[in-house]
Structures are given as C-alpha cells and as structure tokens.
Design a protein around this motif. Structure first.
Motif, PDB file in Angstrom:
ATOM      1  N   TYR A 264     -15.338   2.591   7.503  1.00 21.28           N
ATOM      2  CA  TYR A 264     -13.955   3.054   7.856  1.00 21.28           C
ATOM      3  C   TYR A 264     -14.116   3.984   8.763  1.00 21.28           C
ATOM      4  O   TYR A 264     -14.776   4.577   9.113  1.00 21.28           O
ATOM      5  CB  TYR A 264     -13.448   3.569   6.323  1.00 21.28           C
ATOM      6  N   ASP A 286      -6.928  -2.364   7.682  1.00 20.21           N
ATOM      7  CA  ASP A 286      -7.230  -2.136   6.310  1.00 20.21           C
ATOM      8  C   ASP A 286      -8.439  -1.174   6.182  1.00 20.21           C
ATOM      9  O   ASP A 286      -8.649  -0.576   5.071  1.00 20.21           O
ATOM     10  CB  ASP A 286      -7.588  -3.261   5.475  1.00 20.21           C
ATOM     11  N   MET A 289      -7.899   4.894   8.489  1.00 21.08           N
ATOM     12  CA  MET A 289      -7.280   5.895   7.803  1.00 21.08           C
ATOM     13  C   MET A 289      -6.571   7.050   8.838  1.00 21.08           C
ATOM     14  O   MET A 289      -7.599   7.471   9.576  1.00 21.08           O
ATOM     15  CB  MET A 289      -8.022   6.442   6.643  1.00 21.08           C
ATOM     16  N   ASN A 314       4.285  -1.442   7.897  1.00 26.10           N
ATOM     17  CA  ASN A 314       3.264  -1.826   6.971  1.00 26.10           C
ATOM     18  C   ASN A 314       1.947  -1.192   7.459  1.00 26.10           C
ATOM     19  O   ASN A 314       1.289  -0.672   6.565  1.00 26.10           O
ATOM     20  CB  ASN A 314       3.141  -3.458   6.947  1.00 26.10           C
ATOM     21  N   ASP A 315       1.736  -1.406   8.831  1.00 24.96           N
ATOM     22  CA  ASP A 315       0.548  -0.559   9.300  1.00 24.96           C
ATOM     23  C   ASP A 315       0.379   0.808   8.992  1.00 24.96           C
ATOM     24  O   ASP A 315      -0.664   1.251   8.656  1.00 24.96           O
ATOM     25  CB  ASP A 315       0.074  -1.288  10.634  1.00 24.96           C
ATOM     26  N   LYS A 318      -0.284   1.853   5.584  1.00 24.25           N
ATOM     27  CA  LYS A 318      -1.657   1.488   5.118  1.00 24.25           C
ATOM     28  C   LYS A 318      -2.628   2.542   5.632  1.00 24.25           C
ATOM     29  O   LYS A 318      -3.501   3.104   5.005  1.00 24.25           O
ATOM     30  CB  LYS A 318      -2.049  -0.133   5.864  1.00 24.25           C
ATOM     31  N   ARG A 321      -1.710   6.091   4.251  1.00 24.34           N
ATOM     32  CA  ARG A 321      -1.877   6.375   2.714  1.00 24.34           C
ATOM     33  C   ARG A 321      -2.604   5.386   1.884  1.00 24.34           C
ATOM     34  O   ARG A 321      -3.499   5.698   1.392  1.00 24.34           O
ATOM     35  CB  ARG A 321      -0.261   6.755   2.083  1.00 24.34           C
ATOM     36  N   THR A 322      -2.237   4.289   2.072  1.00 23.95           N
ATOM     37  CA  THR A 322      -2.764   3.290   0.843  1.00 23.95           C
ATOM     38  C   THR A 322      -4.026   3.075   1.128  1.00 23.95           C
ATOM     39  O   THR A 322      -4.739   2.710   0.318  1.00 23.95           O
ATOM     40  CB  THR A 322      -1.814   1.977   0.903  1.00 23.95           C
ATOM     41  N   ASN A 323      -4.511   2.754   2.338  1.00 18.54           N
ATOM     42  CA  ASN A 323      -6.093   2.485   2.471  1.00 18.54           C
ATOM     43  C   ASN A 323      -7.097   3.813   1.855  1.00 18.54           C
ATOM     44  O   ASN A 323      -7.887   3.339   1.130  1.00 18.54           O
ATOM     45  CB  ASN A 323      -6.382   2.426   4.016  1.00 18.54           C
ATOM     46  N   ASN A 326      -6.494   3.861  -2.136  1.00 15.37           N
ATOM     47  CA  ASN A 326      -7.185   2.624  -2.639  1.00 15.37           C
ATOM     48  C   ASN A 326      -8.795   2.979  -2.581  1.00 15.37           C
ATOM     49  O   ASN A 326      -9.538   2.823  -3.690  1.00 15.37           O
ATOM     50  CB  ASN A 326      -7.334   1.315  -1.963  1.00 15.37           C
TER      51      ASN A 326
END
Length: 330
Positions: A264, A286, A289, A314-315, A318, A321-323, A326
């Motif tokens: 990542y 994805d 971060m 959307n990117d 991701k 926050r969401t990457n 998760n």
C-alpha cells in the motif's frame, strides 16, 4: 473532506528523548523548525486540535525515526521497544482510543523478541501493526540488517500469523555509504536519501521470495511509494533483460505483481497531484491512502491539497478514509 484517516504520523516518548537528540536535524532544517517539531511530537492536545481543523478523524501514530532500529545493544533495544509501546499506550492511545491508534515499535536486533512484542502490542493494546525505520544496526553503526534477510523471517512469520501490516519507514543511508552526498548534506535525509534508501529496501523484499513464502503480507510505503510507481516499470524491464544473469533474487513473480498485491502507498509528505495520479495508475486507487507525516509536515497543508486535488469524489473517499478503515478494521 471530513473524517479522514492518516497513518504516517509521528510521536516521541520520554525514553526516546533520553537516547536521541535532534541536533543533526536542527543543523539541516533549522533550529526553529526542529524546536517546533520536538514540541509537537510530545504534545497530544495540539495534535488533536490540528486533526479537528484538518478534518482528520483518526491518526495511527508511530515512534519517530530511527527509534529502536539504531540501538546497538540487543537487550537494550528489546527493553526500549517494550517500554516505548507501554508509554505510547498509556500516554496517547488509551486516553483517546477513538482518535489515536498506533503502530508497534519492534527491536529487530532480536527477531524472536520483535515478533513477541508485536503480538503483545496487537493483542493487549490493539495496535494496528508495526512501523520499522529501515535497516537495523547489528553489532555497530555501520552494520545493517535488512528486512529481507533470513534472520528476520522469524519476525515475518509472526506478522503473517497476526495478519497485520508493516510500515516501512525511511532511514538515512549508512554513514559508510554516503560518499555521493559529500558536500550536499541536505540530500541525506528526507529531501532525497530517504527515498533512495527505502525504495531499494522495498525492492529487496520483492526479490527475496518473502511474498512467495507469505503471500498475505502487507507492507506500507509512504511519500507516494518512495518513487517506485515511476521507477518500477523500468526496473522490471531491465530485470527481464537480465533473466540469464545473477543477482536476481529468489522471487517467483514479477516485481510489479508483488507491488500490486503486497504493498500500500500513502501520500505522506508528498502533496503533488501528478504524482498521486501516477501512483494510482500503477498500483490502483484501492491501495493508496492519505497521510500527512505530522509533525514534520502540516496536517493543514496536506488536507488543503488533498481535499481539492483533481480526483473523483469516490476516489477521494477511498484514499481519504475507506481504504485505511478496511485495512485496519477501523
């Protein structure tokens, strides 16, 4: 954007301050800059205020470089890691668990003890993995042990069992390997030497066979991947040309396969839209971060850039926050 998550955000401890001083960084960056950094490394209330101002919900903290990695004596390093993690939990994360999380400090002078300490920090304190400041000094200040070398695989085995990430953070090149920087000391650290040292370290991991043995391992690189999104295609091309040569390592796959599946990338300290877009094109949205690199960089500066950079909504969600949510089960 609100409720962002950041994960290359540094702190120090009373124990760390007793072992190291920032005089070298002061000479390079200026005394005023480092005095401010040293204050912010210890101060919790200022950190939380700046998180609020920048729209950051959660920071995953780590001990500032070089940490345990440059302690020569093995027993001292092991004791340092245990006490450091205790202090991080007591002073930072236990008091603000909804806002502050942490990576464990590990002393790889003893891979077994590092594995045990990582497990303790993850299971007892809820730490989110480990951050390792580059190579580890073994024996003296000019002898390095890198993370791909066989003694460290005992540590990687435990990392795989725990299924937590390891953040590979930069460190200055060995003192004996700085001839190219002579006369240009400003290049040794974050301006240039950090990226060169850390990118090469990451490539060693890719070529070592480590990810074939432990395919679930996750390594995080800051600073938009230390230049690898741009340089890796060239590296892979030349390695393919050298397929009959020596020194290619034990890897069973292409370096890009490991980069895309085991790594990542964060934006820490690298607030440049073209670089971000290139990183996304190489590794995918994805696996990117948001991070700031506080207090060496400003959360406000990082967030002002990221919140307006030319990517889709959307990117942005991701990456912002969401990457991370998760990956770290936040």
């Amino acid at each position: 954007m609100k409720n962002k998550i950041v994960l290359e955000e540094h702190l120090t401890t009373s124990l760390n301050n007793s072992l190291w001083d920032s005089s070298g960084e002061s000479a390079r960056n200026g005394a005023g800059y480092m005095a401010d950094v040293d204050f912010r490394l210890l101060d919790t209330s200022r950190r939380l205020d700046e998180m609020d101002e920048a729209g950051i919900a959660v920071s995953i903290l780590s001990l500032t470089s070089p940490g345990a990695q440059s302690i020569i004596d093995k027993n001292t390093a092991v004791d340092f890691a245990v006490k450091t993690n205790n202090e991080i939990y007591e002073v930072f994360t236990s008091k603000h668990p909804e806002r502050l999380q942490a990576f464990a400090t590990v002393a790889l002078q003893s891979p077994k003890e590092a594995a045990n300490e990582l497990e303790r920090a993850v299971k007892e304190f809820g730490f989110k993995g480990a951050l390792v400041n580059g190579y580890t000094n073994i024996g003296d200040e000019n002898t390095a042990q890198y993370l791909d070398e066989e003694p460290i695989w005992e540590f990687w085995d435990r990392v795989a069992q725990l299924n937590v990430p390891v953040y590979l953070h930069p460190r200055e090149p060995l003192a004996s390997q700085r001839r190219i920087y002579e006369g240009y000391s400003s290049l040794i650290g974050s301006a240039w030497g950090f990226a060169h040292e850390t990118a090469t370290h990451a490539i060693r991991l890719m070529l070592s066979g480590l990810f074939d043995q432990y395919p679930n391992l996750t390594v995080i690189l800051g600073h938009l991947g230390e230049g690898l999104p741009f340089m890796l295609p060239r590296l892979e091309h030349r390695l393919n040309m050298q397929h009959e040569g020596t020194g290619l390592g034990k890897a069973k796959k292409k370096v890009s396969d490991y980069f895309n599946n085991n790594f990542y990338i964060t934006t820490s300290g690298h607030f440049h839209t073209k670089g971000l877009l290139n990183t996304i094109s190489e590794i995918g949205v994805d696996r990117v971060m948001f991070s700031a690199d506080y207090p060496y960089e400003s959360m406000k500066t990082a967030s002002k850039w990221f919140d307006k950079t030319l990517i889709s909504r959307n990117d942005r969600i991701k990456i912002g926050r969401t990457n991370a949510a998760n990956l770290f089960n936040l």
